[in-house]
Design a protein around this motif. Structure first.
Motif, mmCIF file in Angstrom:
data_model
loop_
_atom_site.group_PDB
_atom_site.id
_atom_site.type_symbol
_atom_site.label_atom_id
_atom_site.label_comp_id
_atom_site.label_asym_id
_atom_site.label_seq_id
_atom_site.Cartn_x
_atom_site.Cartn_y
_atom_site.Cartn_z
ATOM 1 N N GLN A 166 -9.430 2.128 -1.791
ATOM 2 C CA GLN A 166 -9.105 3.142 -0.784
ATOM 3 C C GLN A 166 -9.954 3.050 0.480
ATOM 4 O O GLN A 166 -9.979 3.978 1.269
ATOM 5 N N LYS A 167 -10.611 1.929 0.719
ATOM 6 C CA LYS A 167 -11.484 1.822 1.882
ATOM 7 C C LYS A 167 -10.736 1.819 3.205
ATOM 8 O O LYS A 167 -11.245 2.231 4.228
ATOM 9 N N GLY A 168 -9.534 1.303 3.224
ATOM 10 C CA GLY A 168 -8.791 1.176 4.481
ATOM 11 C C GLY A 168 -8.429 2.515 5.089
ATOM 12 O O GLY A 168 -8.300 3.526 4.408
ATOM 13 N N THR A 169 -8.242 2.515 6.393
ATOM 14 C CA THR A 169 -7.877 3.750 7.089
ATOM 15 C C THR A 169 -6.367 3.956 7.106
ATOM 16 O O THR A 169 -5.891 5.018 7.474
ATOM 17 N N HIS A 170 -5.582 2.915 6.751
ATOM 18 C CA HIS A 170 -4.126 3.023 6.664
ATOM 19 C C HIS A 170 -3.724 2.611 5.246
ATOM 20 O O HIS A 170 -3.349 1.474 5.000
ATOM 21 N N ALA A 195 -0.991 -5.290 8.688
ATOM 22 C CA ALA A 195 -2.392 -5.476 8.319
ATOM 23 C C ALA A 195 -2.535 -5.402 6.794
ATOM 24 O O ALA A 195 -2.087 -4.427 6.185
ATOM 25 N N PRO A 196 -3.117 -6.408 6.154
ATOM 26 C CA PRO A 196 -3.333 -6.347 4.705
ATOM 27 C C PRO A 196 -4.263 -5.192 4.335
ATOM 28 O O PRO A 196 -5.287 -4.963 4.986
ATOM 29 N N ILE A 197 -3.877 -4.456 3.301
ATOM 30 C CA ILE A 197 -4.772 -3.421 2.783
ATOM 31 C C ILE A 197 -5.321 -3.809 1.415
ATOM 32 O O ILE A 197 -6.339 -3.268 0.984
ATOM 33 N N VAL A 198 -4.677 -4.757 0.750
ATOM 34 C CA VAL A 198 -5.181 -5.345 -0.495
ATOM 35 C C VAL A 198 -4.676 -6.781 -0.560
ATOM 36 O O VAL A 198 -3.479 -7.033 -0.378
ATOM 37 N N TYR A 199 -5.593 -7.707 -0.794
ATOM 38 C CA TYR A 199 -5.182 -9.084 -1.102
ATOM 39 C C TYR A 199 -5.041 -9.236 -2.611
ATOM 40 O O TYR A 199 -5.876 -8.729 -3.378
ATOM 41 N N PHE A 200 -3.984 -9.928 -3.029
ATOM 42 C CA PHE A 200 -3.832 -10.304 -4.432
ATOM 43 C C PHE A 200 -3.981 -11.822 -4.493
ATOM 44 O O PHE A 200 -3.082 -12.567 -4.117
ATOM 45 N N GLU A 224 -8.570 -3.813 7.998
ATOM 46 C CA GLU A 224 -8.579 -2.613 7.159
ATOM 47 C C GLU A 224 -9.522 -2.741 5.956
ATOM 48 O O GLU A 224 -9.414 -1.989 5.002
ATOM 49 N N ARG A 225 -10.425 -3.714 6.030
ATOM 50 C CA ARG A 225 -11.406 -3.946 4.955
ATOM 51 C C ARG A 225 -10.731 -4.066 3.584
ATOM 52 O O ARG A 225 -11.096 -3.392 2.622
ATOM 53 N N PRO A 226 -9.718 -4.924 3.481
ATOM 54 C CA PRO A 226 -8.992 -5.014 2.217
ATOM 55 C C PRO A 226 -9.841 -5.635 1.115
ATOM 56 O O PRO A 226 -10.556 -6.618 1.353
ATOM 57 N N PRO A 227 -9.766 -5.093 -0.097
ATOM 58 C CA PRO A 227 -10.397 -5.760 -1.233
ATOM 59 C C PRO A 227 -9.524 -6.922 -1.688
ATOM 60 O O PRO A 227 -8.363 -7.045 -1.287
ATOM 61 N N VAL A 228 -10.091 -7.762 -2.529
ATOM 62 C CA VAL A 228 -9.345 -8.851 -3.150
ATOM 63 C C VAL A 228 -9.201 -8.540 -4.632
ATOM 64 O O VAL A 228 -10.200 -8.336 -5.325
#
Length: 305
Positions: A166-170, A195-200, A224-228
């Motif tokens: 949930q780090k992203g702002t969008h 904008a990627p919000i999560v990379y898989f 958006e600081r997406p996690p992987v």
């Protein structure tokens, strides 16, 4: 016993990675007639000198931790052909949990020669012959089995994974992007602005598959600081975190990574070590099958080997 383990490692500590490696069989398959010439046997190894500090820490602590984030593993990959090496070496390639000491000599211009890659994206390799392959002693095997599952790095708490997601702002995905990375895998859940919000997965081809990489290489967005979220520990599912020349991609290595705990080889452990140093590795909780998170639900679908 502890003294014997350290003495054994010290016996090999003077050798560089193109002379001696402590390694696992990462990949082995028999080539069918007419198949391409890509390596059918891949070892992933590390030098004994880079093992001394974490093993000594493990032996000296009652909790059995390796001092993750405080050491640096010196790793290399060794690629060759199954059928040629099987004729030369007596190794049960099918046993992916067995650790070996590989001793190299100069290449002999034979089919049984191997290519030693100092890192997974190396543009150049060293041609060598495997002169000898020996099982490590049982006491060393026992310690390395603990290292291979990253003992001392705890499973993540559910709220830690939730915060990472949930780090992203969008936070609301509208579509999925599939990236062309050649022989590898990389996808993302994206918002309405692409904008990627999560990379898989976050992969790229290994050195010997570099010809499959697209040109130009994709420019990955981390606005958006997406996690992987890592599906499993295969090199071509996370290799984009490492640039050519072995340099970490700063945005990717400083992102949160949610990953399964598996029995993994040294190059994977090197990434885990660097992520732990940054407090960015979150191992999937062992007893959790599914996490209901906003904006995504994450589920464990299987137990990869």
């Amino acid at each position: 016993m502890n003294r014997d383990i350290l003495h054994w490692l010290n016996n090999y500590a003077a050798y560089p990675l193109d002379q001696t490696l402590i390694a696992l069989v990462e990949h082995a398959r028999e080539n069918s007639e007419g198949e391409d010439k890509s390596p059918s046997l891949l070892f992933d190894g590390m030098t004994a000198r880079s093992l001394l500090q974490p093993v000594q820490t493990y032996l000296n602590t009652s909790g059995g931790t390796f001092g993750w984030g405080e050491f640096e593993l010196e790793t290399a990959m060794v690629a060759g052909q199954w059928h040629a090496l099987r004729e030369r070496l007596d190794i049960p390639f099918e046993d992916s949990r067995k650790w070996w000491v590989l001793s190299f000599g100069q290449g002999e211009n034979r089919e049984s020669d191997v290519q030693v890659y100092p890192d997974m994206n190396s543009q150049e390799s060293l041609r060598r012959s495997i002169q000898k392959a020996e099982e490590v002693p049982p006491a060393i095997q026992s310690v390395l089995e603990q290292l291979a599952v990253a003992r001392g790095v705890p499973d993540a708490l559910e709220n830690e994974i939730s915060k990472a997601i949930q780090k992203g702002t969008h936070p609301h995905p509208t579509h999925v992007a599939v990236y062309d990375v050649g022989q590898g895998n990389c996808n993302a859940a994206c918002d309405s602005r692409n904008a990627p919000i999560v990379y898989f997965d976050y992969g790229r081809p290994l050195s010997f598959n570099k010809h499959t990489a697209p040109h130009p290489w994709p420019g990955f967005c981390f606005t958006e600081r997406p996690p992987v979220v890592l599906s499993h520990w295969d090199f071509d599912h996370w290799g984009a975190v490492q640039e050519l020349g072995g340099i970490w991609n700063e945005k990717a290595i400083n992102s949160d990574w949610i990953a399964p705990r598996q029995y993994v080889s040294p190059t994977h452990l090197r990434l885990i070590n660097h992520l732990h140093k940054r407090k960015k590795i979150h191992f999937w909780p062992a007893k959790k099958k599914k996490l209901n998170l906003e904006p995504l639900n994450l589920a464990e679908s299987c137990h990869p080997g």
